[in-house]
Design a protein around this motif. Structure first.
Motif, short mmCIF file in Angstrom:
data_model
loop_
_atom_site.label_atom_id
_atom_site.label_comp_id
_atom_site.label_asym_id
_atom_site.label_seq_id
_atom_site.Cartn_x
_atom_site.Cartn_y
_atom_site.Cartn_z
N ALA A 24 56.52 52.37 -1.65
CA ALA A 24 56.82 53.45 -0.71
C ALA A 24 57.36 52.86 0.59
N GLY A 25 58.42 53.44 1.10
CA GLY A 25 59.00 52.99 2.35
C GLY A 25 60.00 51.85 2.23
N VAL A 26 60.24 51.38 1.00
CA VAL A 26 61.19 50.27 0.77
C VAL A 26 62.46 50.84 0.16
N ARG A 27 63.60 50.39 0.69
CA ARG A 27 64.89 50.85 0.17
C ARG A 27 65.76 49.68 -0.23
N ALA A 41 62.37 46.92 4.15
CA ALA A 41 60.98 47.36 4.22
C ALA A 41 60.62 47.52 5.69
N PRO A 42 59.54 48.24 5.97
CA PRO A 42 59.15 48.38 7.37
C PRO A 42 59.02 47.02 8.06
N GLU A 43 59.85 46.81 9.07
CA GLU A 43 59.86 45.60 9.90
C GLU A 43 60.18 44.32 9.13
N LYS A 98 54.11 43.30 -1.02
CA LYS A 98 53.99 44.77 -0.95
C LYS A 98 55.35 45.47 -0.88
#
Length: 102
Positions: A24-27, A41-43, A98
């Motif tokens: 989730a949150g990864v593109r 990914a976030p940050e 993750k």
């Protein structure tokens, strides 16, 4: 210890029936500045080479690890065991970071 539907430990151990997917949150996206495919990914940003891109593109949450390996071995006319080892290494690394989920 929790188990996923494939019987692999939910800690991120890949089984042959595990169906990896982006977390989730990864593109997966093409970065025009770097002119390269990346996992965003976030940050965090992960650069992908051609082979890792092909592996990640197959990780749709419906295709099993065994099916991914079979397809790559067929496409590259390569030893299945060698392909499986390489795919497992990449995906386990991404699971540990993750970026992937099963």
């Amino acid at each position: 210890m929790r188990m996923d539907k494939s019987g692999a430990a939910a800690l991120g151990i890949l089984g042959p029936t595990s169906c990896p997917r982006l977390a989730a949150g990864v593109r997966l996206t093409f970065d025009r500045t770097r002119e390269n495919w990346i996992l965003l990914a976030p940050e965090r940003v992960f650069m992908l080479d051609e082979v890792s891109l092909e592996i990640v593109q197959k990780c749709d949450g419906a295709t099993s690890l065994a099916m991914i390996v079979d397809d790559l071995a067929r496409n590259y006319s390569a030893d299945r065991d060698e392909i499986e080892l390489d795919v497992r290494k990449l995906l386990q690394d991404l699971l540990d970071k993750k970026v992937m989920a099963i």
